[in-house]
Design a protein around this motif. Structure first.
Motif, PDB file in Angstrom:
ATOM      1  N   LYS A 119       2.842   8.483  -4.631  1.00  0.00           N
ATOM      2  CA  LYS A 119       2.686   7.272  -5.454  1.00  0.00           C
ATOM      3  C   LYS A 119       2.210   7.635  -6.850  1.00  0.00           C
ATOM      4  CE  LYS A 119       0.217   5.088  -2.206  1.00  0.00           C
ATOM      5  NZ  LYS A 119      -0.754   4.009  -1.932  1.00  0.00           N
ATOM      6  N   LEU A 150      -1.959   1.699 -16.190  1.00  0.00           N
ATOM      7  CA  LEU A 150      -0.538   1.753 -15.835  1.00  0.00           C
ATOM      8  C   LEU A 150       0.284   0.631 -16.454  1.00  0.00           C
ATOM      9  CD1 LEU A 150      -0.783   2.816 -12.104  1.00  0.00           C
ATOM     10  CD2 LEU A 150      -0.250   4.225 -14.058  1.00  0.00           C
ATOM     11  N   TYR A 200      10.766   5.519  -2.383  1.00  0.00           N
ATOM     12  CA  TYR A 200       9.331   5.826  -2.401  1.00  0.00           C
ATOM     13  C   TYR A 200       8.726   5.615  -1.018  1.00  0.00           C
ATOM     14  CZ  TYR A 200       8.372   6.560  -7.366  1.00  0.00           C
ATOM     15  OH  TYR A 200       8.299   7.076  -8.622  1.00  0.00           O
ATOM     16  N   PHE A 201       9.131   4.502  -0.400  1.00  0.00           N
ATOM     17  CA  PHE A 201       8.636   4.146   0.921  1.00  0.00           C
ATOM     18  C   PHE A 201       8.954   5.265   1.916  1.00  0.00           C
ATOM     19  CE2 PHE A 201       8.324   1.655   4.778  1.00  0.00           C
ATOM     20  CZ  PHE A 201       7.299   0.786   4.482  1.00  0.00           C
ATOM     21  N   ALA A 224       3.504   0.971 -18.631  1.00  0.00           N
ATOM     22  CA  ALA A 224       4.917   0.912 -18.249  1.00  0.00           C
ATOM     23  C   ALA A 224       5.615  -0.331 -18.795  1.00  0.00           C
ATOM     24  CB  ALA A 224       5.056   0.961 -16.730  1.00  0.00           C
ATOM     25  N   LEU A 230       6.694  -3.123 -12.466  1.00  0.00           N
ATOM     26  CA  LEU A 230       8.053  -3.301 -12.973  1.00  0.00           C
ATOM     27  C   LEU A 230       8.773  -4.439 -12.250  1.00  0.00           C
ATOM     28  CD1 LEU A 230       9.362   0.360 -13.398  1.00  0.00           C
ATOM     29  CD2 LEU A 230       8.769  -1.254 -15.192  1.00  0.00           C
ATOM     30  N   TRP A 231       8.649  -4.474 -10.928  1.00  0.00           N
ATOM     31  CA  TRP A 231       9.272  -5.543 -10.135  1.00  0.00           C
ATOM     32  C   TRP A 231       8.949  -6.899 -10.735  1.00  0.00           C
ATOM     33  CZ3 TRP A 231      12.827  -6.319  -6.560  1.00  0.00           C
ATOM     34  CH2 TRP A 231      13.141  -5.329  -5.621  1.00  0.00           C
ATOM     35  N   ARG A 273       0.806  -1.216   0.000  1.00  0.00           N
ATOM     36  CA  ARG A 273       0.000   0.000   0.000  1.00  0.00           C
ATOM     37  C   ARG A 273       0.840   1.268   0.000  1.00  0.00           C
ATOM     38  NH1 ARG A 273      -5.188   0.504   2.142  1.00  0.00           N
ATOM     39  NH2 ARG A 273      -4.393   1.827   3.786  1.00  0.00           N
ATOM     40  N   SER A 274       2.141   1.145   0.328  1.00  0.00           N
ATOM     41  CA  SER A 274       2.905   2.393   0.390  1.00  0.00           C
ATOM     42  C   SER A 274       3.896   2.548  -0.763  1.00  0.00           C
ATOM     43  CB  SER A 274       3.607   2.526   1.745  1.00  0.00           C
ATOM     44  OG  SER A 274       4.261   1.346   2.055  1.00  0.00           O
ATOM     45  N   ILE A 275       3.860   1.663  -1.764  1.00  0.00           N
ATOM     46  CA  ILE A 275       4.701   1.920  -2.939  1.00  0.00           C
ATOM     47  C   ILE A 275       3.824   2.045  -4.176  1.00  0.00           C
ATOM     48  CG2 ILE A 275       6.830   0.912  -2.056  1.00  0.00           C
ATOM     49  CD1 ILE A 275       6.185  -1.620  -3.453  1.00  0.00           C
ATOM     50  N   PRO A 276       4.303   2.805  -5.184  1.00  0.00           N
ATOM     51  CA  PRO A 276       3.469   3.014  -6.380  1.00  0.00           C
ATOM     52  C   PRO A 276       3.239   1.712  -7.137  1.00  0.00           C
ATOM     53  CG  PRO A 276       5.350   4.528  -6.334  1.00  0.00           C
ATOM     54  CD  PRO A 276       5.582   3.514  -5.278  1.00  0.00           C
ATOM     55  N   PHE A 326       6.853   9.521 -15.365  1.00  0.00           N
ATOM     56  CA  PHE A 326       7.879   8.938 -16.243  1.00  0.00           C
ATOM     57  C   PHE A 326       7.397   8.888 -17.691  1.00  0.00           C
ATOM     58  CE2 PHE A 326       5.239   5.208 -15.919  1.00  0.00           C
ATOM     59  CZ  PHE A 326       5.455   4.545 -17.128  1.00  0.00           C
ATOM     60  N   ALA A 362       4.452   8.801  -9.792  1.00  0.00           N
ATOM     61  CA  ALA A 362       5.238   7.825 -10.562  1.00  0.00           C
ATOM     62  C   ALA A 362       4.820   7.763 -12.032  1.00  0.00           C
ATOM     63  CB  ALA A 362       5.125   6.431  -9.933  1.00  0.00           C
ATOM     64  N   ARG A 395      14.044   2.755 -14.574  1.00  0.00           N
ATOM     65  CA  ARG A 395      13.999   2.065 -15.869  1.00  0.00           C
ATOM     66  C   ARG A 395      15.295   2.274 -16.648  1.00  0.00           C
ATOM     67  NH1 ARG A 395       8.406   1.709 -18.483  1.00  0.00           N
ATOM     68  NH2 ARG A 395       9.412   2.684 -20.231  1.00  0.00           N
ATOM     69  N   LEU A 454      -2.840   8.707 -15.613  1.00  0.00           N
ATOM     70  CA  LEU A 454      -1.914   8.575 -16.742  1.00  0.00           C
ATOM     71  C   LEU A 454      -2.526   9.151 -18.020  1.00  0.00           C
ATOM     72  CD1 LEU A 454       0.662   7.540 -18.048  1.00  0.00           C
ATOM     73  CD2 LEU A 454      -0.366   5.288 -18.196  1.00  0.00           C
ATOM     74  N   VAL A 456       3.107   1.300 -10.258  1.00  0.00           N
ATOM     75  CA  VAL A 456       4.039   1.175 -11.382  1.00  0.00           C
ATOM     76  C   VAL A 456       5.289   0.402 -10.966  1.00  0.00           C
ATOM     77  CG1 VAL A 456       5.431   2.434 -13.043  1.00  0.00           C
ATOM     78  CG2 VAL A 456       3.250   3.349 -12.359  1.00  0.00           C
ATOM     79  N   MET A 457       5.770   0.677  -9.746  1.00  0.00           N
ATOM     80  CA  MET A 457       6.946  -0.025  -9.229  1.00  0.00           C
ATOM     81  C   MET A 457       6.677  -1.518  -9.123  1.00  0.00           C
ATOM     82  SD  MET A 457       9.851   1.182  -8.258  1.00  0.00           S
ATOM     83  CE  MET A 457      10.307   2.460  -9.381  1.00  0.00           C
ATOM     84  N   LEU A 489      15.582  -1.686  -8.299  1.00  0.00           N
ATOM     85  CA  LEU A 489      14.198  -1.562  -7.839  1.00  0.00           C
ATOM     86  C   LEU A 489      14.124  -1.500  -6.316  1.00  0.00           C
ATOM     87  CD1 LEU A 489      12.195  -3.796 -10.323  1.00  0.00           C
ATOM     88  CD2 LEU A 489      12.535  -1.340 -10.331  1.00  0.00           C
ATOM     89  N   ALA A 549       6.714   8.329   1.437  1.00  0.00           N
ATOM     90  CA  ALA A 549       5.386   8.124   2.005  1.00  0.00           C
ATOM     91  C   ALA A 549       5.446   8.210   3.531  1.00  0.00           C
ATOM     92  CB  ALA A 549       4.824   6.777   1.562  1.00  0.00           C
TER      93      ALA A 549
END
Lengths: 220, 245
Positions: free
Chosen positions: B179, A164, B218-219, A167, A74-75, A65-68, B185, B182, B197, B78, A70-71, B211, B222
């Motif tokens: 968030k 999204l 990012y963490f 990406a 990609l992960w 919940r605390s990272i985007p 990009f 992001a 990327r 987006l 999109v990340m 990553l 937040a």
């Protein structure tokens, strides 16, 4: 205006964009059903899975919940070829979205379960039901009914978020619109077209949710 | 699995420039912070105005607020970003459009802030409205009975209460802004996502290291937003409500 519009590009690109739209919709429905099932399990583990499992579930939910998004997309897309197997962007999106949305549905469902009076649990036990029976026959049906509007709202957000996958280049509504727009040399018209579809669908769904909310409120 | 671990990657130089990968990440963090914080401030101002408009008795003003919220809330961020970047310059008068496309300074940054702040404002407006509507009607009657105009009632009675009540949802929205940033990009802002990327490509596939670093950054953004709002929340508690122990 600097530009002369030519919306005749839309009928020409419709077959391809229709496929993209179906993918966006399919991804939304799959991530919704998978996310709700997984989210319910996570919520039950958080509420009554004991200290170890409970905090593991909490870490999973709070991290996602605390990272985007999109990340996260990609992960998974970049790691899967290294550790598991090569994967298409589309399939990767299905897995990522289900895992990611589960965290959000989990919190909605947890709040829904917690809003049910404790006496309901006790009465289930008093009737001789096991934990599983109490949950599935007494608590969850009531909780889900209360949560229905929020679950749908989250699903509208989810539908918007499917854009999204841009990406990783999966062929969704936005990406197919952009691709055909570029092929026919009319990207601007196709971007507007895609935006109108997103808006129409999200706006009508959110209006429906508002009505649903009112109806549920009256019955209660 | 054949993964070649290399945590020292951050201190290696990028082959095509003088920077190390660590520098790159810091540039990415800088742009992410710049976009998110600018969008948050503008979004908060616009969102407050629109949220107030939705609650005033004047039907026309209330309609403007509602239309604003529905428009910016129901199109994916987006897609909005792409509309502002690729579509709107085409709709402008010819010379202005050309200037925006070719000569406008920091074009990507400004567009990203614009799109993100409008998107954020629609969500903040909903929270402001909910905060105002959660107050009892008597509050605004009391203000009017004291001889305040409607504007004064909002300024001195309703808004000071409403804003303190909605701090918890505003906290989540503040975190969401980082968030949501992001997506920038996609139009070429050098934010954390863009940099990661690039770094995956330039470093020869150090996916996990890259990553992990971006995710942690990012963490932390937040988390910082969350702590800051927590301090504000504690200092501005309304005496007499359940939250004010």
């Amino acid at each position: 205006m600097a530009m002369h519009f030519d919306f005749s590009v839309i009928p020409h690109s419709l077959p391809f964009v229709w496929k993209g739209f179906q993918f966006s919709l399919g991804l939304t429905l799959a991530a919704m059903s998978g996310g709700i099932v997984l989210g319910t399990l996570l919520a039950l583990v958080r509420l009554s899975g004991g200290p170890v499992l409970g905090s593991l579930a909490a870490i999973y939910v709070d991290t996602l919940r605390s990272i985007p998004l999109v990340m996260v997309i990609l992960w998974f897309f970049l790691l899967a070829p290294i550790f598991i197997t090569s994967i298409t962007p589309e399939r990767s999106a299905y897995i990522t979205f289900t895992l990611f949305e589960a965290a959000f549905y989990c919190e909605i469902i947890r709040a829904g379960i917690q809003s049910i009076p404790r006496g309901q649990v006790f009465s289930g036990y008093a009737l001789g039901m096991t934990y599983g029976q109490t949950m599935s026959n007494v608590i969850l049906p009531q909780a889900f009914r209360n949560m229905l509007p929020i679950l749908f709202t989250q699903t509208i957000v989810l539908f918007q978020d499917t854009s999204l996958v841009y990406a990783i280049g999966a062929s969704d509504l936005l990406h197919t619109s952009e691709a055909t727009g570029k092929t026919f040399g009319r990207p601007v018209e196709m971007y507007i077209f895609a935006a109108i579809i997103y808006f129409t669908l999200c706006f009508s769904l959110s209006t429906l949710v508002k009505h649903l909310q009112k109806r549920i409120a009256i019955i209660r | 699995m054949h993964y070649h671990w290399n945590w020292g990657i951050f201190f290696q130089q990028v082959s095509s420039s003088d920077d190390t990968f660590f520098n790159w990440l810091m540039i990415g963090l800088g742009w992410t912070l710049a976009v998110s914080l600018s969008a948050w401030v503008i979004g908060l101002i616009l969102g407050s105005i629109m949220g107030v408009l939705r609650t005033v008795p004047n039907r026309k003003l209330a309609f403007i607020g509602t239309a604003w919220v529905e428009l910016f809330r129901n199109i994916p961020i987006l897609v909005q970003l792409i509309l502002w970047f690729f579509v709107v310059p085409e709709l402008l008068p010819e010379r202005l459009g050309l200037w925006v496309k070719q000569d406008m300074p920091a074009k990507e940054f400004i567009t990203a802030v614009l799109a993100l702040s409008l998107f954020t404002s629609s969500r903040i407006a909903e929270q402001v409205r909910a905060g105002i509507q959660s107050l009892s009607r008597g509050q605004s009657y009391a203000g009017l009975a004291m001889g305040f105009t409607q504007a004064q009632t909002y300024r001195y009675v309703i808004l000071p209460m409403a804003f303190r009540i909605i701090i918890p949802p505003l906290t989540s929205e503040f975190m969401n802004t980082f968030k949501n940033s992001a997506v920038s990009f996609a139009i070429g802002v050098w934010d954390l996502t863009f940099v990661s990327r690039q770094m995956v490509e330039e470093s020869g596939g150090q996916v996990i290291e890259t990553l992990t670093a971006a995710t942690v950054l990012y963490f932390l953004c937040a988390l910082a937003a969350n702590r800051l709002m927590y301090v504000i929340e504690n200092r501005s508690r309304v005496p007499g409500l359940i939250v004010a122990k």
